[in-house]
Design a protein around this motif. Structure first.
Motif, PDB file in Angstrom:
ATOM      1  N   LEU A 196      17.433  11.096   6.886  1.00 22.39           N
ATOM      2  CA  LEU A 196      16.388  10.622   5.969  1.00 22.39           C
ATOM      3  C   LEU A 196      15.178  11.540   5.976  1.00 22.39           C
ATOM      4  CD1 LEU A 196      16.372   6.751   6.592  1.00 22.39           C
ATOM      5  CD2 LEU A 196      17.344   7.975   4.635  1.00 22.39           C
ATOM      6  N   PHE A 197      14.934  12.201   7.100  1.00 24.61           N
ATOM      7  CA  PHE A 197      13.766  13.062   7.222  1.00 24.61           C
ATOM      8  C   PHE A 197      14.029  14.508   6.774  1.00 24.61           C
ATOM      9  CE2 PHE A 197      11.536   9.689   9.140  1.00 24.61           C
ATOM     10  CZ  PHE A 197      10.196  10.052   9.221  1.00 24.61           C
ATOM     11  N   ARG A 228       0.830  -1.206   0.000  1.00 14.84           N
ATOM     12  CA  ARG A 228       0.000   0.000   0.000  1.00 14.84           C
ATOM     13  C   ARG A 228       0.864   1.255   0.000  1.00 14.84           C
ATOM     14  NH1 ARG A 228      -4.973  -2.083   4.002  1.00 14.84           N
ATOM     15  NH2 ARG A 228      -5.774  -3.571   2.454  1.00 14.84           N
ATOM     16  N   MET A 229       2.003   1.191   0.671  1.00 12.59           N
ATOM     17  CA  MET A 229       2.915   2.328   0.633  1.00 12.59           C
ATOM     18  C   MET A 229       3.519   2.488  -0.760  1.00 12.59           C
ATOM     19  SD  MET A 229       4.856   2.403   4.322  1.00 12.59           S
ATOM     20  CE  MET A 229       5.173   4.167   4.244  1.00 12.59           C
ATOM     21  N   HIS A 265      10.364   6.216   0.488  1.00 14.02           N
ATOM     22  CA  HIS A 265      11.308   7.228   0.035  1.00 14.02           C
ATOM     23  C   HIS A 265      10.782   7.922  -1.222  1.00 14.02           C
ATOM     24  CE1 HIS A 265      15.077   5.753   2.360  1.00 14.02           C
ATOM     25  NE2 HIS A 265      13.971   5.432   3.009  1.00 14.02           N
ATOM     26  N   CYS A 266      11.356   9.063  -1.538  1.00  6.01           N
ATOM     27  CA  CYS A 266      10.864   9.868  -2.657  1.00  6.01           C
ATOM     28  C   CYS A 266      11.082   9.213  -4.013  1.00  6.01           C
ATOM     29  CB  CYS A 266      11.515  11.247  -2.636  1.00  6.01           C
ATOM     30  SG  CYS A 266      10.987  12.288  -1.257  1.00  6.01           S
ATOM     31  N   ASP A 267      11.952   8.216  -4.080  1.00  6.85           N
ATOM     32  CA  ASP A 267      12.144   7.494  -5.342  1.00  6.85           C
ATOM     33  C   ASP A 267      11.140   6.359  -5.514  1.00  6.85           C
ATOM     34  OD1 ASP A 267      13.058   5.706  -3.463  1.00  6.85           O
ATOM     35  OD2 ASP A 267      14.952   5.250  -4.483  1.00  6.85           O
ATOM     36  N   LEU A 291      16.580  11.640  -3.974  1.00  6.33           N
ATOM     37  CA  LEU A 291      15.260  11.033  -3.769  1.00  6.33           C
ATOM     38  C   LEU A 291      15.354   9.733  -2.984  1.00  6.33           C
ATOM     39  CD1 LEU A 291      13.550  11.592  -7.256  1.00  6.33           C
ATOM     40  CD2 LEU A 291      13.695  13.132  -5.295  1.00  6.33           C
ATOM     41  N   SER A 292      16.395   8.957  -3.218  1.00  6.97           N
ATOM     42  CA  SER A 292      16.528   7.668  -2.532  1.00  6.97           C
ATOM     43  C   SER A 292      16.952   7.825  -1.079  1.00  6.97           C
ATOM     44  CB  SER A 292      17.527   6.773  -3.270  1.00  6.97           C
ATOM     45  OG  SER A 292      18.816   7.365  -3.275  1.00  6.97           O
ATOM     46  N   ASN A 293      17.409   9.025  -0.714  1.00  6.22           N
ATOM     47  CA  ASN A 293      17.880   9.278   0.650  1.00  6.22           C
ATOM     48  C   ASN A 293      16.914  10.126   1.461  1.00  6.22           C
ATOM     49  OD1 ASN A 293      20.376   7.945   0.128  1.00  6.22           O
ATOM     50  ND2 ASN A 293      21.151   9.796  -0.860  1.00  6.22           N
ATOM     51  N   THR A 294      15.704  10.325   0.940  1.00  8.89           N
ATOM     52  CA  THR A 294      14.760  11.230   1.600  1.00  8.89           C
ATOM     53  C   THR A 294      13.398  10.560   1.741  1.00  8.89           C
ATOM     54  OG1 THR A 294      15.895  13.107   0.583  1.00  8.89           O
ATOM     55  CG2 THR A 294      13.728  13.519   1.543  1.00  8.89           C
TER      56      THR A 294
END
Length: 312
Positions: free
Chosen positions: A303-304, A53-54, A283-285, A195-198
């Motif tokens: 990460l945040f 779902r995420m 994550h954003c990616d 994106l992969s780190n956020t």
């Protein structure tokens, strides 16, 4: 005359009381051994549903960005109500992505000119959206009711507003800035940390009390549809003690999820779940990761934040 035993007679056999007790004991031991395994298998299935779902939410955010060249704002606040976690509730990121979630008809029921507490927005606030619920958390049936006549359905996913408290002053400090703030529409190109780190969205536990706003997708406040780490005061990690939460509508419940009432810029609630050992972070990616509750707070804070290395 001596009696004779009939040729077809058989000696009668039966369990003695001791044998019966031994069998019952063996069955009880087997149940005790198997029950945790069954429960673990069920939780693994629920956790898998939660993860999927995420991922669906991540795809919807990506499609929203493709359509508008930006992410949705975490919350929309009318003039004069910035940092107000209680009054004039308007739009949220979870309302904005309803069309790419294939819930366009529900989005059409939303009247953006009115607060979500208005009668015209009854459908949007009361509809339960399965894609916004994690099966591991059973607190979904009791709606949030800020005042009589207005009820909101629950959810378990919230937007990352940063590593500090919910407030514009902290958003303006790039060391704390997250991804979806108040009236703030961020592009992927603005996320200098990568994106992969956020984190874009994290899990959030809902509270089984009608007067508590934690876990509400169509309500704008901290702990309702937004989460952060509160590092401007003291960083709190995944599945940390909820008694440190400052949320606008808060009802502490013993042995469940405590909190403190605060209706200021310092409102805050962090990522939590009922999964043993941690929680999922989107994550954003578009990737989803299960992060341990023992994760180093500095790494979690990184990460945040979307621009901890400075503006692009």
């Amino acid at each position: 005359m001596t009696g004779k035993v009939r040729g077809d007679a058989r000696p009668t056999t039966a369990f003695t009381m001791i044998e019966l007790l031994i069998v019952i004991g063996i069955i009880g031991i087997l149940i005790a051994i198997l029950l945790p395994a069954v429960q673990a298998a069920r939780e693994a299935m629920r956790r898998g549903q939660c993860l999927n779902r995420m991922r669906q939410i991540g795809l919807a955010l990506a499609n929203y960005h493709s359509a508008f060249n930006r992410l949705p704002a975490g919350s929309l606040r009318p003039e004069g109500y910035i940092d107000n976690g209680r009054d004039e509730p308007r739009g949220t990121w979870a309302i904005a992505i309803l069309p790419p979630m294939d819930l366009g008809s529900l989005f059409e029921s939303y009247d953006g000119s009115q607060p979500t507490t208005a009668e015209s927005n009854r459908t949007i606030r009361e509809t339960m959206v399965p894609s916004y619920l994690c099966p591991s958390d059973p607190n979904i049936t009791l709606m949030f009711q800020p005042f009589f006549g207005a009820q909101y359905s629950r959810s378990h996913y919230a937007a990352n507003y940063g590593s500090a408290s919910w407030g514009v002053e902290f958003w303006e400090e790039t060391q704390y800035r997250g991804v979806m703030g108040q009236n703030t529409r961020v592009k992927f190109s603005h996320i200098s940390d990568g994106l992969s780190n956020t984190v874009a969205v994290g899990e959030l536990r809902s509270q089984a009390d009608a007067s508590d706003n934690r876990g509400v997708w169509a309500f704008h406040a901290a702990g309702a549809s937004s989460i952060g780490l509160d590092c401007d005061v003291e960083c709190r990690g995944i599945n940390d003690n909820g008694s440190g939460d400052w949320v606008p509508y808060c009802v502490p419940i013993a042995n469940n999820l405590g909190c403190n009432f605060q209706n200021t810029a310092e409102s805050n609630a962090g990522p939590r779940s009922l999964h043993p050992g941690g929680a999922h972070l989107l994550h954003c990616d578009g990737s989803v990761h299960f992060n341990s509750a023992e994760m180093d707070l500095k790494l979690l804070a990184d990460l945040f934040t979307s621009m901890s290395g400075g503006s692009p």
